[in-house]
Design a protein around this motif. Sequence first.
Motif, mmCIF file in Angstrom:
data_model
loop_
_atom_site.group_PDB
_atom_site.id
_atom_site.type_symbol
_atom_site.label_atom_id
_atom_site.label_comp_id
_atom_site.label_asym_id
_atom_site.label_seq_id
_atom_site.Cartn_x
_atom_site.Cartn_y
_atom_site.Cartn_z
ATOM 1 N N ALA A 1 -7.447 7.351 -10.179
ATOM 2 C CA ALA A 1 -7.890 6.043 -10.658
ATOM 3 C C ALA A 1 -7.089 5.583 -11.870
ATOM 4 C CB ALA A 1 -9.364 6.079 -11.023
ATOM 5 N N GLU B 1 -11.644 1.830 -7.303
ATOM 6 C CA GLU B 1 -10.745 1.975 -8.456
ATOM 7 C C GLU B 1 -9.311 1.693 -8.036
ATOM 8 O OE1 GLU B 1 -12.037 4.891 -7.110
ATOM 9 O OE2 GLU B 1 -14.061 4.581 -7.880
ATOM 10 N N ARG C 1 -9.876 0.556 -2.431
ATOM 11 C CA ARG C 1 -11.040 1.313 -2.939
ATOM 12 C C ARG C 1 -11.459 0.759 -4.306
ATOM 13 N NH1 ARG C 1 -8.827 5.194 -6.418
ATOM 14 N NH2 ARG C 1 -6.565 5.132 -6.231
ATOM 15 N N MET D 1 -4.938 17.049 5.261
ATOM 16 C CA MET D 1 -5.136 15.860 4.443
ATOM 17 C C MET D 1 -6.439 15.162 4.799
ATOM 18 S SD MET D 1 -1.228 14.547 4.431
ATOM 19 C CE MET D 1 -1.677 12.855 4.371
ATOM 20 N N MET E 1 -9.522 14.300 2.279
ATOM 21 C CA MET E 1 -10.004 12.947 2.011
ATOM 22 C C MET E 1 -11.517 12.868 2.003
ATOM 23 S SD MET E 1 -7.380 10.513 4.018
ATOM 24 C CE MET E 1 -5.647 10.877 3.913
ATOM 25 N N PRO F 1 0.817 -1.223 0.000
ATOM 26 C CA PRO F 1 0.000 0.000 0.000
ATOM 27 C C PRO F 1 0.847 1.268 0.000
ATOM 28 C CG PRO F 1 -0.830 -1.558 1.623
ATOM 29 C CD PRO F 1 0.486 -2.091 1.146
ATOM 30 N N PHE G 1 -4.621 5.964 4.519
ATOM 31 C CA PHE G 1 -4.827 6.418 3.160
ATOM 32 C C PHE G 1 -4.191 5.415 2.179
ATOM 33 C CE2 PHE G 1 -3.389 9.472 -0.280
ATOM 34 C CZ PHE G 1 -4.634 9.527 -0.886
ATOM 35 N N ALA G 2 -3.053 4.845 2.559
ATOM 36 C CA ALA G 2 -2.354 3.901 1.696
ATOM 37 C C ALA G 2 -3.173 2.632 1.496
ATOM 38 C CB ALA G 2 -0.980 3.562 2.280
ATOM 39 N N LEU H 1 -2.487 8.364 9.513
ATOM 40 C CA LEU H 1 -3.386 8.835 8.461
ATOM 41 C C LEU H 1 -2.859 8.406 7.092
ATOM 42 C CD1 LEU H 1 -5.874 10.582 7.865
ATOM 43 C CD2 LEU H 1 -4.322 12.522 7.630
ATOM 44 N N ILE H 2 -1.555 8.552 6.911
ATOM 45 C CA ILE H 2 -0.961 8.175 5.633
ATOM 46 C C ILE H 2 -1.118 6.676 5.394
ATOM 47 C CG2 ILE H 2 1.216 7.961 4.375
ATOM 48 C CD1 ILE H 2 2.122 10.553 5.536
ATOM 49 N N ARG H 3 -0.929 5.899 6.447
ATOM 50 C CA ARG H 3 -1.056 4.448 6.268
ATOM 51 C C ARG H 3 -2.501 4.055 5.978
ATOM 52 N NH1 ARG H 3 1.045 1.641 11.097
ATOM 53 N NH2 ARG H 3 0.896 3.640 12.178
ATOM 54 N N VAL I 1 -3.105 13.537 14.413
ATOM 55 C CA VAL I 1 -4.323 13.959 13.729
ATOM 56 C C VAL I 1 -5.409 14.299 14.740
ATOM 57 C CG1 VAL I 1 -6.036 13.364 12.005
ATOM 58 C CG2 VAL I 1 -3.799 12.287 11.928
ATOM 59 N N SER J 1 1.543 13.136 1.131
ATOM 60 C CA SER J 1 1.863 11.960 1.938
ATOM 61 C C SER J 1 3.281 11.499 1.671
ATOM 62 C CB SER J 1 0.911 10.810 1.617
ATOM 63 O OG SER J 1 -0.408 11.189 1.893
ATOM 64 N N ASN K 1 -6.301 2.449 1.761
ATOM 65 C CA ASN K 1 -7.433 2.906 0.954
ATOM 66 C C ASN K 1 -7.097 2.852 -0.535
ATOM 67 O OD1 ASN K 1 -10.030 4.257 0.592
ATOM 68 N ND2 ASN K 1 -8.796 6.042 0.032
ATOM 69 N N GLU K 2 -5.861 3.213 -0.854
ATOM 70 C CA GLU K 2 -5.399 3.182 -2.235
ATOM 71 C C GLU K 2 -5.519 1.780 -2.828
ATOM 72 O OE1 GLU K 2 -3.190 6.311 -4.003
ATOM 73 O OE2 GLU K 2 -5.297 6.137 -3.463
ATOM 74 N N VAL K 3 -5.348 0.767 -1.985
ATOM 75 C CA VAL K 3 -5.375 -0.602 -2.479
ATOM 76 C C VAL K 3 -6.793 -1.130 -2.600
ATOM 77 C CG1 VAL K 3 -4.656 -2.969 -1.976
ATOM 78 C CG2 VAL K 3 -3.073 -1.075 -1.587
ATOM 79 N N THR L 1 2.137 1.771 -3.434
ATOM 80 C CA THR L 1 1.036 2.193 -4.302
ATOM 81 C C THR L 1 0.773 3.686 -4.123
ATOM 82 O OG1 THR L 1 0.065 0.036 -3.862
ATOM 83 C CG2 THR L 1 -1.339 1.651 -4.944
ATOM 84 N N LEU L 2 0.727 4.098 -2.858
ATOM 85 C CA LEU L 2 0.464 5.501 -2.550
ATOM 86 C C LEU L 2 1.537 6.399 -3.164
ATOM 87 C CD1 LEU L 2 -0.623 6.965 0.781
ATOM 88 C CD2 LEU L 2 1.554 7.721 -0.085
ATOM 89 N N TYR M 1 -3.958 -3.498 9.371
ATOM 90 C CA TYR M 1 -2.799 -2.973 8.660
ATOM 91 C C TYR M 1 -2.041 -1.949 9.514
ATOM 92 C CZ TYR M 1 -0.059 -0.517 5.158
ATOM 93 O OH TYR M 1 0.965 0.051 4.471
ATOM 94 N N ARG N 1 -13.064 6.444 10.259
ATOM 95 C CA ARG N 1 -13.605 7.616 9.568
ATOM 96 C C ARG N 1 -13.244 7.588 8.086
ATOM 97 N NH1 ARG N 1 -12.731 13.989 10.990
ATOM 98 N NH2 ARG N 1 -12.852 14.708 8.828
ATOM 99 N N LEU O 1 -5.868 -0.530 -6.442
ATOM 100 C CA LEU O 1 -4.969 -1.518 -7.001
ATOM 101 C C LEU O 1 -5.623 -2.904 -7.086
ATOM 102 C CD1 LEU O 1 -1.956 -1.854 -7.908
ATOM 103 C CD2 LEU O 1 -1.539 -2.699 -5.597
#
Lengths: 357, 267, 303
Positions: B44, C147, C145, B229, B233, B28, C138-139, C134-136, B211, B245, C141-143, B31-32, C179, C246, C149
Amino acid sequence: MTATENAIEARNTVKAFGQGTAAVRALDDVSVTIRKGEFFTLLGPSGCGKTTLLRLIAGFETPTSGQIWLDGQDITHLPPNKRPVNTVFQSYALFPHLTVAQNVGFALQMQGKPKAEVAQTAREMLALVKLEHLADRKITQMSGGQQQRVALARALAARPKVLLLDEPLSALDLKLRKEMQVELKRLQLETGITFVFVTHDQEEALTMSDRIGVMSNGKLQQIGSPRDIYTRPVNRFVASFIGETNFLPATLQGAAARLGSGDLVEVAGGEGRAGAVTVTVRPEQVRLVPPGEAGAMAATIRDWVYFGTDTHVHLTLADGAEVVARLQSNPTGEAGLSRGAPAGLRFAPGAAQVLGD
Amino acid sequence: MADRRFEPTRIPGFATVAVLAFVALYLPIFTLVAYAFNGGTSIAVWEGVSLHWFSKAWENEAVKSATLRSLTIASLAAIIATGCATLAALGTTRRRAFKGQTFIYVMINQPLMVPEIVTAVALLILFGMVKQWTGYQGLGYLVLAHSAFCIPFAYLPIRARLEGMDLSLETAAADLYANPWQTFRHVTLPLLAPGILAGAMLAFVISLDDVVITEFVKSGGQDTLPTYMLGQMRRAITPEVNAISTGLLGLTVILLTAFFLLTRKKA
Amino acid sequence: MSISEDAAAARSVRNAWALSAPALILLTLAAAGPLLIVLVYSFLSPGKYGNVEWVFSLDGWRSVLYTKDIFDDSLQLADAHLTIFWRSVKLSLLTTGITFLVGFPTAWFIATRPPRARALWLFLITIPFWTNLLIRTFAINEVIRNEGLFNTVMIKLGLFSEPLRIINTDAAVLMGMTYVYLPLMVLPLFAAIDRFDMRLLEAGYDLYASRWQVLRRIILPIVKPGIIAGSILVFVPSLGAYVTPRVLGGGKQMMIGNFIELQFGQGRNWPLGAALSMSLLIVVMVALLVYVRAAGKEGHGHG
């Protein structure tokens, strides 16, 4: 006695750790006088109080009662940084963040001496311990023996009135230890500083010291020259802690003592005493003679153990009391010995000693 | 098989799970980071490598001010927390046990035990009152809050360093005519320095990452990078967030590497 | 003990307090002290536009579990609240369990590497540990969501015809928490395994134990303090999680943390929020006490 002849005087010092009934007396009413320029050794098994006494002299601990005098002054409550006394620590306690020279110059720097003088003294001290070429090394890059020398140089740099050494050689291997023993003795003679040396190694104590204080259970058992301590131990503890020895029960008859076997031997130290005592005689003072020789004690050979330079022969007297004789080894074998054979025994003149209680 | 040694520490399947865990941890993140270099407008669709979103983030005034604010708060909090933690570590280590020692430990480690959301709510209420009474709306509240929860993070490495320190070194200094202040200045402090620096860096990273407490304590217009951030989101996410990030990630990795080198050298 | 020793001991204690004072004051002002205000607020009445009226009321605490029927004032268990509590506890326990199942082999793997490689693996687990939560979140989430990975690859491979909806479900929150909290499990486990004397394994095998028996009867009992520590370190923040549910739960799959925030935002029921905060705090403290007890017992057991 004038105060100026004495470097250190401990007067009735008591040090108790813990409180109430759980209190342990590490030092139990110890008084000792250490002369100026002397190499004085505190000898004893671990936990005997020798390190505690050293820490009292250094000022790391204050006595529960009693006083410490230095050069005619009561220093009992002086903090360590105000005492002209330095310590070579067992772990060396060298500052890992400083160089060798910075370690050696530390005391003078703390005393606010000018930089040039600090550097100059550090150089001299390193020369004294033959490490001048390593002045800018880090402590972590030094071997154990080298660290030992740095610790010595550091403690000597401020020219203390007394140098305290807390088992400084215990971390070194045998060969280095022997070298350092000679080195220490040389430094002491060269500097003329009073050394108070703590060790549990009797050989180290005997070879290096002017005088030895033998300690056990928080008390000083005997103070004397190495020869005194070895040949005239005052009690069983001192006799057995230093060297090997024979103990024989006996009854005093004037200047002589009658052993349990019925043999009469000449003894020292029996003056003013009477009745049952213990006689001690060192194995190397026991002579083996042909059985039946006039005046010799009758004994039976039990066994012997070969030690290289000498051989220990175990014998029993008529009453079964055991005596060990140390004989120089014979390169071709111990021809005259056989188990169960009769033998004659003699003690060297003046070797047998009556022990105190 | 003759050449296959029996390995007592090997447990079948463990290595596989471990390697998969590491892949799962890093996939992840990679990917980010990868999407941060996406040339396209959406997160996307991949449209080639570009630094577009980095420059976009860099030009964004809101991001700039949030970054500056984050760094300001983290620096101040790290300094204050490390100062307090160093003193407290000196006060609580290497002494005989005393009454109240446990209380001090519990107080210092309290931010590690209480859920962040609870502290956040508590500070929201308290600082809300203070804001109303005093009218002061500045960054002081955030600095104060961050300093407090950073204390245990700064405290731990300093304390560990102190406890690992050879007591005889200070005894030796006293023996060599150093008075208590000289002993502290010439022996204790230099030996403690790596621990203090490590503590300060951890405090900095912890403050930078926060946060929840920040979200509750901040006044209007006081976004830090993480709260900015979080706000983004909620809306349509653009690779700009990835770019931010990535930047923050880079900073953390640099600080951590330095931390590791610092603590490893003289361990 | 002599007078000077007593005086020195007293001075030492005074110094300890004086040196700790700045930290204690700061923590009292901005961490521990404010908790008392939350306690007070939990016994007040809600204000119309948020905040509180200074009127004593137990409604805050009552509404943690019950709702008042608008018509006849009867009390009923608040289903919505219970759902949120149950979700929080369920997801936290699951997170703890899964992080243990994954984290134990991982910690074991790291601890049994040769020293140099071990430092590197340890560093690799530490980076995510210190990376912004938060970054993790979000990371991950990148996988996951729609659309992201995972779905992109699955659709490309022809395994899915349309994206699998993971985001905004309990599963998403669970994956996210697992995670983000995995390093919190691995690190104390590693510390415990690192202290473990590997010669015991040879002894175990020597005495006819199978691999499974060695794991069950030797390794797990000895590293138990690490397991307890790791479980607490994961369970406690999971229960109070705010950011992860959240971002990944999309505001629908609320956990206690989000529910508390809601009371201070749109819900405008500060006393309820305060009572919920205190409840969460109590549960966490009980968990910590259990941990201290268990850890203490272990310590005595091993001498």
